[in-house]
Design an enzyme around this catalytic site. Sequence first.
Site, PDB file in Angstrom:
ATOM      1  N   SER A   1     -23.489   7.863   5.392  1.00 13.12           N
ATOM      2  CA  SER A   1     -24.652   8.557   5.308  1.00 13.12           C
ATOM      3  C   SER A   1     -25.352   8.408   4.136  1.00 13.12           C
ATOM      4  O   SER A   1     -25.263   7.641   3.404  1.00 13.12           O
ATOM      5  CB  SER A   1     -24.608  10.111   6.254  1.00 13.12           C
ATOM      6  OG  SER A   1     -26.290   9.833   6.180  1.00 13.12           O
TER       7      SER A   1
ATOM      8  N   ASP B   1     -26.350   7.795  12.650  1.00 15.49           N
ATOM      9  CA  ASP B   1     -25.340   8.434  11.127  1.00 15.49           C
ATOM     10  C   ASP B   1     -23.777   8.644  11.431  1.00 15.49           C
ATOM     11  O   ASP B   1     -23.140   8.916  12.187  1.00 15.49           O
ATOM     12  CB  ASP B   1     -25.531   9.646  11.486  1.00 15.49           C
ATOM     13  CG  ASP B   1     -25.544  11.033  10.229  1.00 15.49           C
ATOM     14  OD1 ASP B   1     -24.210  10.624  10.044  1.00 15.49           O
ATOM     15  OD2 ASP B   1     -25.954  10.999   9.512  1.00 15.49           O
TER      16      ASP B   1
END
Length: 285
Positions: A42, A162
């Site tokens: 991320s 994510d």
Amino acid sequence: MTAKCKVGLVLEGGGMRGAFTAGVLDYFLDKNLSFHTCIGVSAGACHACSFLSKQRRRGFETNTDYLEDETYCSFKNLMKTGDLFGVDMCYRKIPEELNPYDYQAFSENPTEFYVVVTNCKTGEAEYKKITDMHRGIHYVRASSSLPLLSRTVWIKNTPYLDGGIADSIPVKQSEKLGNHKQVVVLTRQRGYRKEPNKAMPAAYLRYQREFPKLVARMKNRHLDYNAALDYLYEEEKKGNVFLICPEKPVEIGRIEKNREKLERLYEEGYIAAEKMGSALLDFMK
């Protein structure tokens, strides 16, 4: 400095808490530290990009220079496009025009770069090796696409979100890549434990029908995260992990827009790495 044994660098996500990571990485650049592999999750993946192109301060600047620009991050973006962070702004305009990315420096860096993404169909983590940033930027985007705040990113007919959903702290994957030791940068203080996700009702409504395995993974994410922390601390005691993290709870939001707070957090990251500099060099020998 290049380590004699294989040392992996693992970078946790955390949204704007990544300012801490940016400070740590700039210290690494100042000391010319390099690693066998780098795995970013991320926001950690985003900051890794500037670290691997050896562009000091760029990671911090690209996160903070455009805070007042609604095309960078705004709920207007979210309502209009389905992405809180503007895709064109973040992944084209900034690297191509506003704060140019050094693609050549990245390509010449011998460190192997991996980005963690979560496969929405399987609910499992995938580790994508990035050798060409022009093509690989789509995986960086996917790794940073927060559920409920981003559109699902489809790459080669596969849906991703994510990377932190499935593997927030990929130490075990770093080991599988042949590293003898791991340097891990977290964006939460030592002793932090993740709680159950309060947004699960919304996640269930949004994803359950299409991606039930993703929802199951999101439901158990706090358990996976805390288990990863337990493993991390065990490996640290064995001398296999060198951990750098904030000394105290980070008092900023995941979507923080106060630049002064972010600047202080960046400085905290640099100072934290600097304080541990000698011990880190010994660890990497």
